[in-house]
Enzyme design. Structure first.
Site, mmCIF file in Angstrom:
data_model
loop_
_atom_site.group_PDB
_atom_site.id
_atom_site.type_symbol
_atom_site.label_atom_id
_atom_site.label_comp_id
_atom_site.label_asym_id
_atom_site.label_seq_id
_atom_site.Cartn_x
_atom_site.Cartn_y
_atom_site.Cartn_z
ATOM 1 N N TRP A 102 0.829 -1.210 0.000
ATOM 2 C CA TRP A 102 0.000 0.000 0.000
ATOM 3 C C TRP A 102 0.860 1.255 0.000
ATOM 4 O O TRP A 102 0.563 2.222 -0.706
ATOM 5 C CB TRP A 102 -1.004 -0.011 1.146
ATOM 6 C CG TRP A 102 -2.091 -1.010 0.888
ATOM 7 C CD1 TRP A 102 -2.355 -2.139 1.606
ATOM 8 C CD2 TRP A 102 -3.034 -1.012 -0.198
ATOM 9 N NE1 TRP A 102 -3.398 -2.827 1.038
ATOM 10 C CE2 TRP A 102 -3.825 -2.153 -0.066
ATOM 11 C CE3 TRP A 102 -3.270 -0.156 -1.266
ATOM 12 C CZ2 TRP A 102 -4.848 -2.463 -0.966
ATOM 13 C CZ3 TRP A 102 -4.287 -0.453 -2.162
ATOM 14 C CH2 TRP A 102 -5.069 -1.599 -2.009
ATOM 15 N N ASP A 173 -1.992 6.836 6.074
ATOM 16 C CA ASP A 173 -3.033 5.958 5.534
ATOM 17 C C ASP A 173 -3.403 4.968 6.630
ATOM 18 O O ASP A 173 -2.654 4.046 6.926
ATOM 19 C CB ASP A 173 -2.489 5.232 4.298
ATOM 20 C CG ASP A 173 -3.468 4.207 3.719
ATOM 21 O OD1 ASP A 173 -4.574 4.052 4.276
ATOM 22 O OD2 ASP A 173 -3.113 3.570 2.711
ATOM 23 N N LYS A 197 -12.930 -1.366 5.728
ATOM 24 C CA LYS A 197 -12.255 -2.292 6.626
ATOM 25 C C LYS A 197 -12.766 -2.126 8.058
ATOM 26 O O LYS A 197 -13.251 -3.074 8.643
ATOM 27 C CB LYS A 197 -10.739 -2.076 6.593
ATOM 28 C CG LYS A 197 -10.057 -2.766 5.411
ATOM 29 C CD LYS A 197 -9.756 -1.848 4.273
ATOM 30 C CE LYS A 197 -9.198 -2.566 3.073
ATOM 31 N NZ LYS A 197 -8.191 -1.782 2.368
HETATM 32 C C1 LIG Z 1 -7.588 -1.292 1.297
HETATM 33 C C2 LIG Z 1 -6.478 -0.323 1.438
HETATM 34 C C3 LIG Z 1 -6.284 0.714 0.518
HETATM 35 C C4 LIG Z 1 -7.145 0.880 -0.712
HETATM 36 O O1 LIG Z 1 -8.401 1.269 -0.355
HETATM 37 P P1 LIG Z 1 -9.535 1.599 -1.450
HETATM 38 O O2 LIG Z 1 -10.587 2.212 -0.591
HETATM 39 O O3 LIG Z 1 -9.909 0.288 -2.063
HETATM 40 O O4 LIG Z 1 -8.952 2.532 -2.429
HETATM 41 C C5 LIG Z 1 -5.258 1.609 0.744
HETATM 42 N N1 LIG Z 1 -4.459 1.490 1.816
HETATM 43 C C6 LIG Z 1 -4.608 0.511 2.713
HETATM 44 C C7 LIG Z 1 -3.691 0.433 3.893
HETATM 45 C C8 LIG Z 1 -5.627 -0.427 2.554
HETATM 46 O O5 LIG Z 1 -5.790 -1.417 3.453
#
Ligand SMILES: *Cc1c(COP(=O)(O)O)cnc(C)c1O
Length: 362
Positions: A102, A173, A197
């Protein structure tokens, strides 16, 4: 109806009581005679839903004065572009810490909009540990330092939070671990997370941004990608994802009222993760590669001693009511995502299935 235990990495499990409440309110929200999905986003009813969700989130995370809470679309992946577009306006260099898949995507997107400097990389540790703060080397004129608090695929947790001079905004993030434990928001310039999530359903993206960072966007930034536009319009410059916002609000209420807040949630998550890692470490059959201090509390990847048993493991797990344990396609093996809404009983069931599988096949 039987609800099974869902270990999906995302979109992930939601609290059952939240789904029940949404079901009960589906056709007629609080006697108003219509569904939340059918309301004007400017109606007093929806305004109340939106404001309450924000207030509950602010209370849960104890967001200090001087921060905006934004509800957006586009997922965390859009934030990979929004961060540099909004923070690199006056030049400067975008600094990133590389910790896995990521972080790498965020870095690649950053390069499209300006100079990028990799301030530290977990690759030096084979992506099994994060860099120490002493190993972070910022560039001159660092516009921000971006890191990923939890690498959802690798199962790598960033702890402790990187130390940087207060003049460099920390951008994080937190897609896969926001709300999993208490958080000191005051250390951050920007926090963002896709909802699917640990917040709610897919389709809504949360950002928390310090007020002084709202004016740094590049002039060519699309209107719908400016944090300032969201901040000035209560996240309703255009039609927001109303139903996802409502459901996220129900999850915040659940966290506050049913769980008892983030302190309690954090303790419960610790217990769940420790049980699962103990089961892995106590066996010669299962392995997890991450150094213990950096193991994710949310996503637990593990391998079987013989990967020819992978298909059999997954099929038997599904038979036992344990869903979505297949690892990410890029790494293989297994992964159990044990987000807030995955109950401790699910982890207990998984551990006992793993022990039993090892006895029969190990
Ligand atoms: C799932 C995830 C993403 C991507 O998320 P989207 O909402 O599908 O764009 C980015 N960073 C992390 C750490 C993730 O777990």
């Amino acid at each position: 109806m039987t609800r099974k235990y869902n270990f999906c990495a995302g979109p992930a499990a939601l609290p059952e009581s939240v789904l029940q409440r949404a079901r009960d309110e589906m056709l007629d929200w609080q006697g108003k005679g219509l569904s939340v999905m059918e309301m004007s986003h400017r109606s007093p009813e929806f305004t109340d839903i939106a404001r309450t969700a924000e207030a509950d989130l602010r209370e849960l995370l104890q967001v200090p004065e001087g921060y905006k809470v934004l509800f957006m679309q586009g997922g965390a992946s859009s934030q990979f572009a929004m961060v540099p577009l909004n923070l690199l306006g006056q030049g400067g260099t975008a600094n990133y810490i590389h910790t896995g898949i990521w972080a790498k995507k965020a870095i690649a997107e950053g390069r499209r909009y300006g100079d990028v400097h990799i301030a530290a990389s977990a690759e030096d540790n084979g992506l099994t540990a994060v860099p120490l703060s002493s190993e972070i080397h910022l560039s001159d004129h660092a516009a921000y330092l971006h890191f990923t608090s939890n690498e959802t695929i690798g199962g790598l947790r960033y702890a402790p939070t990187p130390e940087v001079p207060t003049s460099v905004p920390l951008v994080c993030d937190m897609s896969s671990d926001i709300l999993s434990a208490p958080l000191d928001v005051s250390r951050y310039g920007v926090i963002y997370a896709g909802a699917q999530k640990n917040i709610g359903p897919a389709g809504i993206t949360l950002a928390i941004i310090r007020d002084d960072l709202l004016d740094r966007f590049k002039p060519e930034t699309p209107t719908m990608m400016q944090y300032k536009v969201f901040a000035e319009n209560d996240s309703m410059y255009n039609t927001p994802p109303t139903f996802a916002w409502y459901l996220s609000g129900l999850v915040f209420k659940w966290l506050k009222e049913d769980i008892g807040g983030l302190e309690a949630m954090g303790a419960l998550n610790q217990r769940k993760a420790l049980k699962l890692y103990a089961a892995i470490d106590d066996s010669d059959f299962y392995t997890n590669p991450i150094q213990p201090a950096y193991r994710s509390i949310m996503n637990v990847p593990f391998r079987l001693a013989d990967d020819r048993l992978d298909q059999c493991f997954l099929a038997e797990a599904e038979e036992a009511g344990l869903l979505n344990l297949k690892g990410h396609r890029s790494v293989g093996g297994m992964r159990a995502s044990i987000y807030n809404a995955v109950p401790e009983a699910a982890v207990d069931a998984l551990v006992s299935f793993m022990n039993d599988f090892e006895r029969r096949h190990g």
